[in-house]
Enzyme design. Structure first.
Site, PDB file in Angstrom:
ATOM      1  N   SER A  81      22.812  -5.681  25.382  1.00  0.00           N
ATOM      2  CA  SER A  81      23.469  -4.862  26.172  1.00  0.00           C
ATOM      3  C   SER A  81      23.980  -3.827  25.213  1.00  0.00           C
ATOM      4  O   SER A  81      24.403  -4.293  24.003  1.00  0.00           O
ATOM      5  CB  SER A  81      24.531  -5.400  27.220  1.00  0.00           C
ATOM      6  OG  SER A  81      25.251  -5.990  26.326  1.00  0.00           O
ATOM      7  N   GLY A  82      24.262  -2.431  25.474  1.00  0.00           N
ATOM      8  CA  GLY A  82      24.712  -1.489  24.549  1.00  0.00           C
ATOM      9  C   GLY A  82      23.711  -0.657  24.062  1.00  0.00           C
ATOM     10  O   GLY A  82      24.354   0.499  23.537  1.00  0.00           O
ATOM     11  N   ILE A  83      22.641  -0.995  23.888  1.00  0.00           N
ATOM     12  CA  ILE A  83      21.610  -0.078  23.160  1.00  0.00           C
ATOM     13  C   ILE A  83      21.286   1.066  24.306  1.00  0.00           C
ATOM     14  O   ILE A  83      21.404   2.299  23.922  1.00  0.00           O
ATOM     15  CB  ILE A  83      20.151  -0.749  23.059  1.00  0.00           C
ATOM     16  CG1 ILE A  83      20.473  -1.800  22.013  1.00  0.00           C
ATOM     17  CG2 ILE A  83      19.094   0.399  22.726  1.00  0.00           C
ATOM     18  CD1 ILE A  83      19.236  -2.426  21.727  1.00  0.00           C
ATOM     19  N   GLY A  84      21.255   0.957  25.600  1.00  0.00           N
ATOM     20  CA  GLY A  84      21.280   1.778  26.451  1.00  0.00           C
ATOM     21  C   GLY A  84      22.368   2.907  26.543  1.00  0.00           C
ATOM     22  O   GLY A  84      21.857   4.079  26.640  1.00  0.00           O
TER      23      GLY A  84
ATOM     24  N   SER B  32      10.440  -4.473  21.289  1.00  0.00           N
ATOM     25  CA  SER B  32      11.053  -5.322  20.282  1.00  0.00           C
ATOM     26  C   SER B  32       9.834  -5.633  19.069  1.00  0.00           C
ATOM     27  O   SER B  32       8.834  -5.513  18.988  1.00  0.00           O
ATOM     28  CB  SER B  32      11.040  -6.528  20.964  1.00  0.00           C
ATOM     29  OG  SER B  32      11.727  -7.820  20.064  1.00  0.00           O
TER      30      SER B  32
ATOM     31  N   TYR C 258       8.926 -13.497  27.302  1.00  0.00           N
ATOM     32  CA  TYR C 258       9.454 -12.269  27.069  1.00  0.00           C
ATOM     33  C   TYR C 258       8.449 -11.402  26.134  1.00  0.00           C
ATOM     34  O   TYR C 258       8.361 -10.043  26.368  1.00  0.00           O
ATOM     35  CB  TYR C 258      10.841 -12.318  26.483  1.00  0.00           C
ATOM     36  CG  TYR C 258      11.558 -11.116  25.813  1.00  0.00           C
ATOM     37  CD1 TYR C 258      12.237 -10.165  26.796  1.00  0.00           C
ATOM     38  CD2 TYR C 258      11.703 -10.819  24.670  1.00  0.00           C
ATOM     39  CE1 TYR C 258      12.571  -9.208  26.224  1.00  0.00           C
ATOM     40  CE2 TYR C 258      12.443  -9.867  23.882  1.00  0.00           C
ATOM     41  CZ  TYR C 258      12.829  -8.943  24.899  1.00  0.00           C
ATOM     42  OH  TYR C 258      13.525  -7.986  24.174  1.00  0.00           O
TER      43      TYR C 258
END
Length: 275
Positions: free
Chosen positions: A25-28, A151, A164
C-alpha cells in the site's frame, strides 16, 4: 511534463487494496499525487471509501484535482459502477494506471485451485474489465496511456507466493498483446515492475520482523537486513513509492511517445536479467 493543458489530462489510478498484511500500500497514492502535480485530473479508485477519500483530500490540499470512484473491480458490477461514475463526470480517461491487485501468503502445497482463480480474477481480469470499459472512449480521443503495475517476481519468480507471481507474468503478456491491439491509435501500453518498495505498510511489517530477528529498531538498520534477505540488489536499499510514481508520470507524458509494449523495471537492479 504534459504538453497539453491540465484540464485535458484525466487519469484513473486503480488502487484496489491488497488483502494481505504484507501489501504494498502507498504506491497508488504516490502515483495519484505525482500525476496531479503534473496537472492531471485524478480519479482515485478503491474499495475502501475512507482511504480513497483521504488520498483525494491530500491531492486537493496540494493544489491538485481529484475525485473518488468506489467499486470492486473483481466483479463486473463493481467495474461497471466505477466506469459509470467516471464517464458521467469526465469526458473520458486518457491515462489509466492499473495498480489494483491483492495477494495472500499462500504456498504451493496449501493453496487451493479456486484460490489461484480468485487471485487471477482480482489481479488480471480486473484490468481486463477496466480496459474494456474505458479504452473505447480513449480510442475516440486519439491519445492515451495505459500502464500496468507488475513486479520483479514476474520475470524472476521464487518458490513463495506462486499464485501471485503468475498473475504478474500474465500482466506482462497482457501489456504486449494490448499494445499490438491498439496499433497506431495514439495509445501506448506499458508495464512498470517494482522491486521491494518501502511503503509504510512494508515498513511496519519489517519492524515486526526485526523484533524477532534482532535487527534493531532504527529503520536504516532494518532496511539493510530487509534488503539482504528479501530483495538483494546492487543499489543497496529498498525502493521508495515516489520512485515508482515518477516513472509512471514519465510514461504517462508525451515524452514517452515511443515507449510502447515495454516492461520497465524499477527495482534497484534486483532482477538478475538483461530485461
Amino acid at each position: 511534463m504534459y504538453s497539453s493543458s491540465p484540464s485535458s489530462q484525466q487519469s484513473l489510478v486503480c488502487n484496489q487494496l491488497n488483502t494481505s498484511s504484507r501489501c504494498c500500500s502507498g504506491i497508488g497514492a504516490a502515483i495519484a499525487k505525482a500525476l496531479a502535480k503534473e496537472g492531471a485530473i485524478v480519479v482515485i479508485h478503491g474499495r475502501r471509501e475512507e482511504q480513497a477519500n483521504r488520498v483525494a483530500q491530500e491531492v486537493s490540499k496540494d493544489g491538485g484535482q481529484a475525485f473518488v470512484a468506489i467499486g470492486d473491480l473483481a466483479t463486473n458490477e463493481g467495474a461497471n459502477q466505477v466506469a459509470e461514475k467516471i464517464l458521467s463526470t469526465l469526458d473520458g480517461v486518457e491515462i489509466l494506471v492499473n495498480n489494483a491487485g491483492s495477494y495472500e501468503d499462500r504456498d504451493w502445497i496449501n493453496s487451493q485451485p479456486e484460490e489461484w482463480a480468485e487471485v487471477y480474477n482480482t489481479n488480471v481480469i480486473s484490468m481486463v474489465r477496466v480496459i474494456q470499459l474505458l479504452v473505447p472512449r480513449m480510442k475516440q480521443l486519439g491519445w492515451g496511456r495505459i500502464i500496468q503495475i507488475a513486479s520483479g517476481l514476474a520475470t524472476q519468480p521464487n518458490a513463495s507466493l506462486p499464485n501471485y507471481q503468475v498473475t504478474k507474468a500474465a500482466t506482462l503478456n497482457l501489456t504486449v498483446s494490448l499494445a499490438k491491439e491498439l496499433f497506431q491509435t495514439g495509445i501506448t501500453v506499458n508495464t512498470v515492475s517494482p522491486g521491494l518498495i518501502a511503503t509504510e505498510g512494508a515498513k511496519n511489517i519489517f519492524h515486526q520482523i526485526a523484533l524477532h530477528k534482532g535487527w534493531g529498531k532504527e529503520w536504516a538498520d532494518i532496511e539493510k537486513h530487509a534488503m539482504q534477505e528479501y530483495w538483494s540488489n546492487p543499489t543497496g536499499r529498498l525502493g521508495r513509492p515516489d520512485e515508482i510514481a515518477n516513472m509512471i508520470a514519465y510514461l504517462a507524458s508525451p515524452l514517452a511517445d515511443y515507449i510502447n509494449g515495454a516492461n520497465i523495471r524499477v527495482d534497484g537492479g534486483g532482477v538478475g536479467a538483461i530485461n
